[in-house]
Design an enzyme around this catalytic site. Sequence first.
Site, PDB file in Angstrom:
ATOM      1  N   LYS A 179    -110.678 -31.999 -95.072  1.00 54.94           N
ATOM      2  CA  LYS A 179    -109.936 -31.480 -93.903  1.00 54.94           C
ATOM      3  C   LYS A 179    -110.583 -30.143 -93.531  1.00 54.94           C
ATOM      4  O   LYS A 179    -110.290 -29.114 -94.122  1.00 54.94           O
ATOM      5  CB  LYS A 179    -108.467 -31.280 -94.283  1.00 54.94           C
ATOM      6  N   GLU A 254    -109.644 -20.704-104.047  1.00 51.96           N
ATOM      7  CA  GLU A 254    -110.545 -19.563-103.849  1.00 51.96           C
ATOM      8  C   GLU A 254    -109.989 -18.779-102.671  1.00 51.96           C
ATOM      9  O   GLU A 254    -110.053 -19.237-101.535  1.00 51.96           O
ATOM     10  CB  GLU A 254    -111.962 -20.096-103.609  1.00 51.96           C
ATOM     11  N   CYS A 288    -115.321 -14.336 -98.035  1.00 50.82           N
ATOM     12  CA  CYS A 288    -114.391 -14.172 -99.164  1.00 50.82           C
ATOM     13  C   CYS A 288    -114.930 -13.150-100.143  1.00 50.82           C
ATOM     14  O   CYS A 288    -114.187 -12.349-100.684  1.00 50.82           O
ATOM     15  CB  CYS A 288    -114.142 -15.505 -99.837  1.00 50.82           C
ATOM     16  N   GLU A 385    -107.126  -7.515 -97.910  1.00 53.71           N
ATOM     17  CA  GLU A 385    -108.299  -8.183 -97.357  1.00 53.71           C
ATOM     18  C   GLU A 385    -108.174  -8.165 -95.839  1.00 53.71           C
ATOM     19  O   GLU A 385    -107.287  -8.790 -95.271  1.00 53.71           O
ATOM     20  CB  GLU A 385    -108.369  -9.623 -97.868  1.00 53.71           C
TER      21      GLU A 385
HETATM   22  P1  NAI Z   1    -105.889 -20.366 -93.616  1.00 54.95           P
HETATM   23  O1  NAI Z   1    -105.743 -20.139 -95.072  1.00 54.95           O
HETATM   24  O2  NAI Z   1    -104.665 -20.624 -92.803  1.00 54.95           O
HETATM   25  O3  NAI Z   1    -106.879 -21.619 -93.334  1.00 54.95           O
HETATM   26  C1  NAI Z   1    -107.755 -22.195 -94.245  1.00 54.95           C
HETATM   27  C2  NAI Z   1    -107.608 -23.717 -94.233  1.00 54.95           C
HETATM   28  O4  NAI Z   1    -106.295 -24.073 -94.659  1.00 54.95           O
HETATM   29  C3  NAI Z   1    -107.778 -24.369 -92.845  1.00 54.95           C
HETATM   30  O5  NAI Z   1    -108.445 -25.621 -93.004  1.00 54.95           O
HETATM   31  C4  NAI Z   1    -106.356 -24.604 -92.406  1.00 54.95           C
HETATM   32  O6  NAI Z   1    -106.227 -25.665 -91.496  1.00 54.95           O
HETATM   33  C5  NAI Z   1    -105.689 -24.955 -93.719  1.00 54.95           C
HETATM   34  N1  NAI Z   1    -104.235 -24.765 -93.737  1.00 54.95           N
HETATM   35  C6  NAI Z   1    -103.500 -23.844 -93.034  1.00 54.95           C
HETATM   36  N2  NAI Z   1    -102.192 -23.987 -93.296  1.00 54.95           N
HETATM   37  C7  NAI Z   1    -102.077 -25.020 -94.175  1.00 54.95           C
HETATM   38  C8  NAI Z   1    -100.973 -25.648 -94.833  1.00 54.95           C
HETATM   39  N3  NAI Z   1     -99.719 -25.254 -94.615  1.00 54.95           N
HETATM   40  N4  NAI Z   1    -101.234 -26.660 -95.682  1.00 54.95           N
HETATM   41  C9  NAI Z   1    -102.490 -27.062 -95.919  1.00 54.95           C
HETATM   42  N5  NAI Z   1    -103.573 -26.524 -95.323  1.00 54.95           N
HETATM   43  C10 NAI Z   1    -103.368 -25.509 -94.464  1.00 54.95           C
HETATM   44  O7  NAI Z   1    -106.681 -19.130 -93.024  1.00 54.95           O
HETATM   45  P2  NAI Z   1    -106.705 -18.574 -91.503  1.00 54.95           P
HETATM   46  O8  NAI Z   1    -105.336 -18.644 -90.924  1.00 54.95           O
HETATM   47  O9  NAI Z   1    -107.759 -19.256 -90.778  1.00 54.95           O
HETATM   48  O10 NAI Z   1    -107.106 -17.046 -91.746  1.00 54.95           O
HETATM   49  C11 NAI Z   1    -106.113 -16.072 -92.062  1.00 54.95           C
HETATM   50  C12 NAI Z   1    -106.613 -15.140 -93.143  1.00 54.95           C
HETATM   51  O11 NAI Z   1    -106.937 -15.886 -94.317  1.00 54.95           O
HETATM   52  C13 NAI Z   1    -107.886 -14.395 -92.819  1.00 54.95           C
HETATM   53  O12 NAI Z   1    -107.620 -13.246 -92.087  1.00 54.95           O
HETATM   54  C14 NAI Z   1    -108.435 -14.103 -94.196  1.00 54.95           C
HETATM   55  O13 NAI Z   1    -107.831 -12.944 -94.733  1.00 54.95           O
HETATM   56  C15 NAI Z   1    -108.010 -15.290 -95.032  1.00 54.95           C
HETATM   57  N6  NAI Z   1    -109.098 -16.278 -95.180  1.00 54.95           N
HETATM   58  C16 NAI Z   1    -109.847 -16.242 -96.323  1.00 54.95           C
HETATM   59  C17 NAI Z   1    -110.918 -17.093 -96.479  1.00 54.95           C
HETATM   60  C18 NAI Z   1    -111.771 -17.054 -97.696  1.00 54.95           C
HETATM   61  O14 NAI Z   1    -112.939 -17.403 -97.632  1.00 54.95           O
HETATM   62  N7  NAI Z   1    -111.239 -16.667 -98.831  1.00 54.95           N
HETATM   63  C19 NAI Z   1    -111.302 -18.051 -95.426  1.00 54.95           C
HETATM   64  C20 NAI Z   1    -110.423 -18.050 -94.276  1.00 54.95           C
HETATM   65  C21 NAI Z   1    -109.380 -17.181 -94.182  1.00 54.95           C
END
Ligand code: NAI
Length: 483
Positions: A179, A254, A288, A385
């Site tokens: 996904k 992660e 990250c 972060e």
């Molecule tokens: P997110 O954690 O919401 O998205 C990451 C993935 O999780 C996407 O594929 C999204 O569709 C999925 N997702 C979202 N809600 C979900 C749920 N309830 N159940 C299952 N899957 C779900 O991250 P977002 O909203 O894009 O970014 C917000 C913050 O997250 C950023 O500002 C950053 O701080 C952090 N982030 C950290 C990352 C890393 O590499 N550690 C990568 C992306 C975001």
Amino acid sequence: MSDITAGWFDPSEYLIAGQWHDAPATLPIEDPSTGAEIGAIARCGAAEVSDAVAAAQTALDGEWGGLTAAERGRTLLRLSRLIEERAEALAMLEARDVGKPLTQARADARALARYMEFYGGAADKIAGQTLPYLDGYTVYTLREPHGVTGHIIPWNYPMQIIGRSVGAALAMGNACVLKPAEEACLTALAFARLAVEAGLPPGALNVVPGTGEEAGAALSRNPGVRHLSFTGSAGVGTLIQQAAAHNITPVTLELGGKSPQIVFADADLDAAMPFLLSAGIQNAGQTCSASSRILVERPLWEEAMARMSEAYTKLTTAPALEDADLGPLISARQKQIVQGYLSRDEGLQLLAEGHVSQSAPAAGHYIAPRLYATTDPANILAQEEIFGPVQVMIPFEGEEQAVAIANGTGYGLVASIWSENGARQMRMAKRLKAGQVFINNYGAGGGVELPFGGVGRSGHGREKGFEALYGFSQLKTVAAKHG
Ligand code: NAI
Ligand code: MG
């Protein structure tokens, strides 16, 4: 069809059981460099996710599950070569979809090929053990796949994260449901096209784009999924671990960090400078393992601030295809999150700011990189972060204080030590709470061989290297009594 995938594939289709299907509904693809809509991806929901999990199980029970480890490996090696051949096209897709400067997108495409090469080569080299035991017994262990694995991927490094999670899972003989993030799906879809072309049996890889709340949540609670790997925010990581708990499904999380580089007074500052800077601004800080905190021992503090400030004033943010130091942020929402932090910068000194190029369209999500200093490691910008191009410099005196500040955020993904003193390097490496520690470098070139993952709020489980293959398998102990 989208202009950027024209002649190659329709990005609104999704993959189940080796078949590309028409979208039940769609979501727009945005180019963060221009703010323009450049196509549509599928908005899969619970029904498509359920079909994908069933197709993965069918693959395990059929052709995919019947392959030898060597045959799985050869398939991944063929895929690696196809990725290399299409690397430039993949990099272009990523640059447009993520807003990533082209040079950085090219590095990601090469990394994806390298992951498939590494895991293709490793597939038939994972073995169990024979264990000495009581007289009259022979005992051995088998490494077996979990079964269907779910992979929920973020938008910041789609190719690298698909490489490290799907590559390792397939090498171990799992069948994957992927996904991708709604903000950046194109390289996931292109990767799947190339996997089909490489001869990956139907159902071994299924791709269901959609929102996190719909497709992501459906995948994380599906009882047919026997392992979940997730990279993204700590908040969603918590939701995924809760959903997985209902099915007793293991998870690898992660979740980012607030990673420090620690510069001691005896450090070679000339050698450190490029790493101090690039680890903060790479992918516009949406990394990250970004180094968002620079800790500097007092005797070097003034010089380090002056040199970092000078470097920042030369930084340019521009459209991805101009290949400047930084591209735009992924979305208006991400820009809002970053600006929200910047509006709370009391207690910090703004040392320097880069600039946004005149060529940047007003509807793109641009932000100038910012360098701050503070003597308060508890300041919110030094704790949370931000996920944008923002670094905070913090002075310290002595090893004890360096350790306290470095370990003082609750996160623990990576850390680096800059010092010419070997004994100090060893002491610090042991005391830092992080999944990876670097000495006189940062990131070690991102090698796929190096196990990666966090402690504390940064998550748990390890991806990359051989270690990932253990995570994507279960150990079975067989004890035979033969007298
Ligand atoms: P997110 O954690 O919401 O998205 C990451 C993935 O999780 C996407 O594929 C999204 O569709 C999925 N997702 C979202 N809600 C979900 C749920 N309830 N159940 C299952 N899957 C779900 O991250 P977002 O909203 O894009 O970014 C917000 C913050 O997250 C950023 O500002 C950053 O701080 C952090 N982030 C950290 C990352 C890393 O590499 N550690 C990568 C992306 C975001
Ligand atoms: Mg996009």
